[in-house]
Write an enzyme that holds these catalytic residues in place. Structure first.
Site, PDB file in Angstrom:
ATOM      1  N   ASP A 259       0.902  -1.055   0.201  1.00  0.00           N
ATOM      2  CA  ASP A 259       0.056   0.098   0.116  1.00  0.00           C
ATOM      3  C   ASP A 259       0.924   1.353  -0.104  1.00  0.00           C
ATOM      4  OD1 ASP A 259      -1.900  -1.834   0.411  1.00  0.00           O
ATOM      5  OD2 ASP A 259      -2.770  -0.939   2.134  1.00  0.00           O
TER       6      ASP A 259
ATOM      7  N   ASP B 279      -4.632  -0.937  -1.502  1.00  0.00           N
ATOM      8  CA  ASP B 279      -6.254  -0.428  -1.389  1.00  0.00           C
ATOM      9  C   ASP B 279      -6.693  -0.242  -2.034  1.00  0.00           C
ATOM     10  OD1 ASP B 279      -7.076  -0.877   0.946  1.00  0.00           O
ATOM     11  OD2 ASP B 279      -6.688   1.294   1.865  1.00  0.00           O
TER      12      ASP B 279
ATOM     13  N   LYS C 184      -6.954  -4.693  -2.940  1.00  0.00           N
ATOM     14  CA  LYS C 184      -7.383  -5.993  -1.711  1.00  0.00           C
ATOM     15  C   LYS C 184      -8.168  -4.488  -1.665  1.00  0.00           C
ATOM     16  CE  LYS C 184      -4.119  -4.193   0.883  1.00  0.00           C
ATOM     17  NZ  LYS C 184      -4.832  -3.149   1.719  1.00  0.00           N
TER      18      LYS C 184
ATOM     19  N   CYS D  85      -2.077  -1.972   7.324  1.00  0.00           N
ATOM     20  CA  CYS D  85      -2.152  -3.415   6.702  1.00  0.00           C
ATOM     21  C   CYS D  85      -1.016  -4.009   6.598  1.00  0.00           C
ATOM     22  CB  CYS D  85      -2.143  -2.588   4.911  1.00  0.00           C
ATOM     23  SG  CYS D  85      -3.925  -1.782   5.321  1.00  0.00           S
TER      24      CYS D  85
END
Ligand SMILES: [Zn+2]
Length: 197
Positions: A13, A55, A99, A138
């Protein structure tokens, strides 16, 4: 000394919204770019797989404060905030893992609802190196899932920074990763504090 262990790098991310100026900026978040780029290059040069998670939220998700979650709007699919940091290396050999697209889930982990575990197994990977943003969400959840999936894990403390919604979250996350059997390499203070020194 040559190692026979098949490794992969997972860059978590490193997106505009998590870097300074973004809607959910992590202090010093952009400092992970340089150490991660160095590793991306080394892994690719050796022919080892590299994954970048992102993300990738719908505009409406229970993850966001407006719909019952705790976070400001961030990393909405197709927006500039969801793009990778402009200095993060791009290469056609890198696999992008999206995701967080399930509007009913937070989707913190790179393994949550994705093909990542299967892709790693297909490549014969035994050990994953993990860095990125943020240490206490994350990155942590990706590390813990990697351990649950049976991978050895190196958590790259120099190449992660924490959100620290509560001041000790980064420190606790490092402990959790260590207790789950991850090897913490580098400066854990950077990973925990979001500090540059
Ligand atoms: Zn998110």
């Amino acid at each position: 000394m040559a190692s026979e262990t098949r490794k992969a790098l997972i860059v978590v991310d490193v997106q505009n919204d998590f870097c300074p100026g973004g809607s959910l900026a992590v202090a010093h978040g952009d400092e992970v770019v340089a150490p991660l780029n160095k590793l991306v290059k080394e892994f690719l040069d050796r022919g080892e797989p590299v994954f970048k998670t992102r993300d990738w939220h719908p505009a409406k998700t229970k993850h966001f404060a407006a719909y019952g979650g705790i976070w400001p709007v961030h990393c909405v699919q197709g927006t500039r905030g969801a793009e990778f940091h402009p200095d993060l290396l791009e290469d056609p050999r890198i696999t992008i893992i999206s995701k967080g697209f399930d509007e009913r889930a937070d989707g913190y982990s790179g393994f949550d609802g994705t093909q990542l575990a299967q892709l790693l197994r297909d490549e014969g990977v035994e050990e994953v190196w993990v860095g990125g943003l943020a240490t206490d969400y994350c990155v942590k959840q990706t590390v813990l899932d990697a351990r649950r999936q049976g991978f050895d894990v190196r958590a790259l403390a120099d190449a992660m920074r924490a959100v620290n919604v509560n001041p000790k979250d980064g420190t606790k996350a490092i402990e959790e990763m260590k207790n789950a059997g991850a090897e913490i390499v580098g400066d854990a203070r950077k990973a925990a504090g979001g500090e540059s020194n």
